[in-house]
Design a protein around this motif. Structure first.
Motif, PDB file in Angstrom:
ATOM      1  N   VAL A  93      -0.563 -33.057   3.416  1.00 17.34           N
ATOM      2  CA  VAL A  93      -0.281 -31.617   3.539  1.00 17.34           C
ATOM      3  C   VAL A  93       1.054 -31.307   2.873  1.00 17.34           C
ATOM      4  N   GLY A 102      -3.182 -27.711   2.730  1.00 17.68           N
ATOM      5  CA  GLY A 102      -3.999 -28.908   2.636  1.00 17.68           C
ATOM      6  C   GLY A 102      -4.186 -29.323   1.188  1.00 17.68           C
ATOM      7  N   GLY A 145      -7.758 -30.978  -0.748  1.00 16.64           N
ATOM      8  CA  GLY A 145      -7.676 -30.267   0.519  1.00 16.64           C
ATOM      9  C   GLY A 145      -8.049 -28.797   0.370  1.00 16.64           C
TER      10      GLY A 145
END
Length: 223
Positions: A93, A102, A145
């Motif tokens: 992150v 993310g 992410g």
């Protein structure tokens, strides 16, 4: 007084039971442990940036707890070779300019490691040790992410990397039949390069300091 007498008697019996002999050349030890993996993951260098990272952008990999098997062969009375088997999964992150974003999802890592260990201690007592050796981190099936996808990333890849590990721990005998309790700590020193792609075009490349602490505890069986 009766309780105190019984406690002292139990202690005397426990001290009278001899521990297992120290390992000898040719012995094999198998460890079944729970392992806490705490990587760093921060950016050390930005190699390519076609998306314009915000100033102060930094990253952090999350921690994980996984089962691990270690197999150890004693090449001499006090010297052994140990390898581990396990897979750990991590997300990455953002921090700073991309706090909470993310960036990497479900990066599965196989930390192939071989250490040479030197064991201290006497027969019947605890057996502390130190070790060191190479490690090769293999990354499997990682994905961009949620924030990286929203920014247009369609694929993400972490480069497999060669590094080094330092190790220290202790084996505490439980009986004379090779059973022990084991506690182990490793510090890895390893770098990896992260690549993000939009279609077939690489849009971001960053070099990361992984350097995880790996702490394990469980049981050992020597035969």
């Amino acid at each position: 007084m009766k309780t105190k007498t019984l406690s002292l008697a139990a202690l005397a019996v426990a001290l009278a039971i001899p521990g297992q002999a120290a390992a000898k050349g040719g012995d094999i030890q198998v460890k079944l442990v729970g392992t806490y993996v705490a990587p760093d993951g921060k950016i050390k260098d930005v190699k390519l940036d076609l998306i314009g990272l915000p100033a102060g952008t930094q990253t952090k990999a999350d921690d994980n707890v996984v089962p691990t098997v270690a197999i150890e062969y004693f090449v001499a009375d006090n010297i052994s070779l140990e390898t581990i088997a396990g897979v750990t999964q991590h997300d990455v992150v953002g921090r700073g300019g991309l706090a909470g974003a993310g960036l990497v999802s479900n990066a599965n890592i196989v930390p192939a490691t071989l250490t040479v260990k030197y064991h201290f201690g006497k027969d019947g007592g605890i057996q502390p040790y130190v070790g060191a050796g190479p490690s090769y981190f293999i990354f499997i099936d990682e994905k961009p992410g949620a924030t990286a996808v929203a920014l247009g990333a369609t694929r993400q890849k972490m480069s497999d990397s060669l590094g080094f590990a330092l190790q220290a721990g202790v084996d505490i005998p439980v009986n004379q039949n090779g059973l022990a309790v084991t506690v182990d700590a490793k510090r890895y020193f390893i770098r990896s390069t992260a690549h993000w792609f939009a279609g077939t075009t690489e849009v971001l490349r960053t070099k990361h300091q992984l350097d995880p602490w790996v702490i394990s505890a469980g049981v050992a069986f020597r035969f």
